[in-house]
Design an enzyme around this catalytic site. Sequence first.
Site, PDB file in Angstrom:
ATOM      1  N   SER A 129      33.225  32.607  39.556  1.00 39.36           N
ATOM      2  CA  SER A 129      33.980  33.074  38.397  1.00 39.36           C
ATOM      3  C   SER A 129      33.872  34.583  38.293  1.00 39.36           C
ATOM      4  O   SER A 129      32.781  35.147  38.424  1.00 39.36           O
ATOM      5  CB  SER A 129      33.434  32.424  37.121  1.00 39.36           C
ATOM      6  N   LYS A 130      35.001  35.239  38.029  1.00 37.86           N
ATOM      7  CA  LYS A 130      34.974  36.696  37.899  1.00 37.86           C
ATOM      8  C   LYS A 130      34.200  37.139  36.663  1.00 37.86           C
ATOM      9  O   LYS A 130      33.776  38.291  36.574  1.00 37.86           O
ATOM     10  CB  LYS A 130      36.392  37.263  37.874  1.00 37.86           C
ATOM     11  N   ARG A 131      34.000  36.238  35.704  1.00 43.71           N
ATOM     12  CA  ARG A 131      33.216  36.576  34.515  1.00 43.71           C
ATOM     13  C   ARG A 131      31.718  36.520  34.799  1.00 43.71           C
ATOM     14  O   ARG A 131      30.942  37.130  34.068  1.00 43.71           O
ATOM     15  CB  ARG A 131      33.563  35.620  33.377  1.00 43.71           C
ATOM     16  N   ARG A 132      31.332  35.792  35.847  1.00 44.79           N
ATOM     17  CA  ARG A 132      29.918  35.551  36.087  1.00 44.79           C
ATOM     18  C   ARG A 132      29.438  36.070  37.436  1.00 44.79           C
ATOM     19  O   ARG A 132      28.297  36.481  37.594  1.00 44.79           O
ATOM     20  CB  ARG A 132      29.676  34.040  35.988  1.00 44.79           C
TER      21      ARG A 132
END
Length: 483
Positions: free
Chosen positions: A243-246
């Site tokens: 995930s690009k958020r993580r």
Amino acid sequence: MIPAPGSSDVRVRFAPSPTGMFHVGGGRSALFNWAVAKHQGGTFVLRIEDTDAARNKPEWTDGILSALAALGMHADDPTFEGPYFQSANVDKHREATGRLLDAGRAYYCDCTRDDVAARTGSQQSGYDGHCRDRGLTYESGRALRFRTPDEGETQVVDLIRGNPVFPNASIEDFIVARGDGSPVFLLANVVDDLDEGITHVIRGEEHLSNTPKQQLLWEALGATPPVWAHLPVIVNEKRQKLSKRRDKVALEDYLAEGYLPDALVNYLMLLGWAPGNDEEILPFDELVERFRVEDVNSASAFFDVKKLLAFNGEYIRAMSVEDFVSAVDPWLRAPHALWRPEQFDPAAFAAVAPLAQSRVALLADITDNVDFLFLDEPVRDERSWAKAMKPGAPELLADARAALADLGDWSAEPLKETVLVVGEKHGLKLGKAQAPVRVAVTGRTIGLPLFESLEVLGRERTLARVDAALARLAQDPPQAPAQ
């Protein structure tokens, strides 16, 4: 199945949306498609799905093109076709909605989500077919829905997943055009694939649930569906989907850190597939020769950053020294480098480049390994200082300084022998004896081989740094550990 090699009829595609940085998962998908096209003598089509005007930006399109080029996929190659832009095909998308409507395969619907929930008693339930036979005509705000078959099943021919079967009764009448008449992704994607003659769709498994719907659309438009292959999801060390958020997922970030494109290509090709014979580090041409999409594993693929780093180190060590020097040059001359441009000495770097090449795993690591050569003073790493400057260090440094000042031959072997002798005088082996010298001269406890480094740094600068360290030790003597 995919035809035998040499079948130029094979046409695959990569269809990213320009809404952000280029994801490594997209890189894997593009490479698998590219490998199939190369292996078959077919065509790789790049299509930019740019119909989301609110999120699309020209710089993201440029990023896709530059990322693909870094991985070896570019318009100068005869295998490459495009880029095509989905926004240029809007008229054909609208034409397809008209054909579906005229054939009775689609109908207008004015139901809202709340309407459906009120009838079914659940906000999560699928569409209930309420407008199927109401005979509504187009008005603004009315969506166009595809009329799915009530009976039978849709079988998807998938080279990785087998042949999954979807009962048609479980597929709701899905929207193909919004209330403003604009076609949705499902239809636009099918029309574009038809228009571009795509024979094989190789993409991430997150699209598998869409596939029976798209296959029904292919058939409703009078065409034979492509062969499908849904690639395994890529997960992190916790087995969570990247995930690009993580997670760090942007290919641009890996390139900026000094991962070599060839290493990234090699590693991404192994996310879900193996060339066999326990071999992993192989040139791309050989990976292409061995690649079969049918051999891709359906299980999740672990993106192991440590393994990628090891791959990168192997690729760096395999470079010629000249290519290595050229590759690290942007980091040595970067505006963010610790030294001023005029401080950089190409000859000094060339002297230590083979030593650095054998030790760095990232091109960006080069600055920490060679900064001592170009700075007026070494970096001040307090942890390294505390680790090396124990009680007894001032005396050892003073003796080493005196011995080094009298050394006739300022080269690596005599330098090593000198520190060895001084260490023995203090009851220390070479490893312990050289630690204070290394920190005094380079600022760090780890780095390039010390004595080769001193040879390149030179007598005057080496002695000046030892003097500076002795002065600091005189002001702040090392303390024995508390008992």
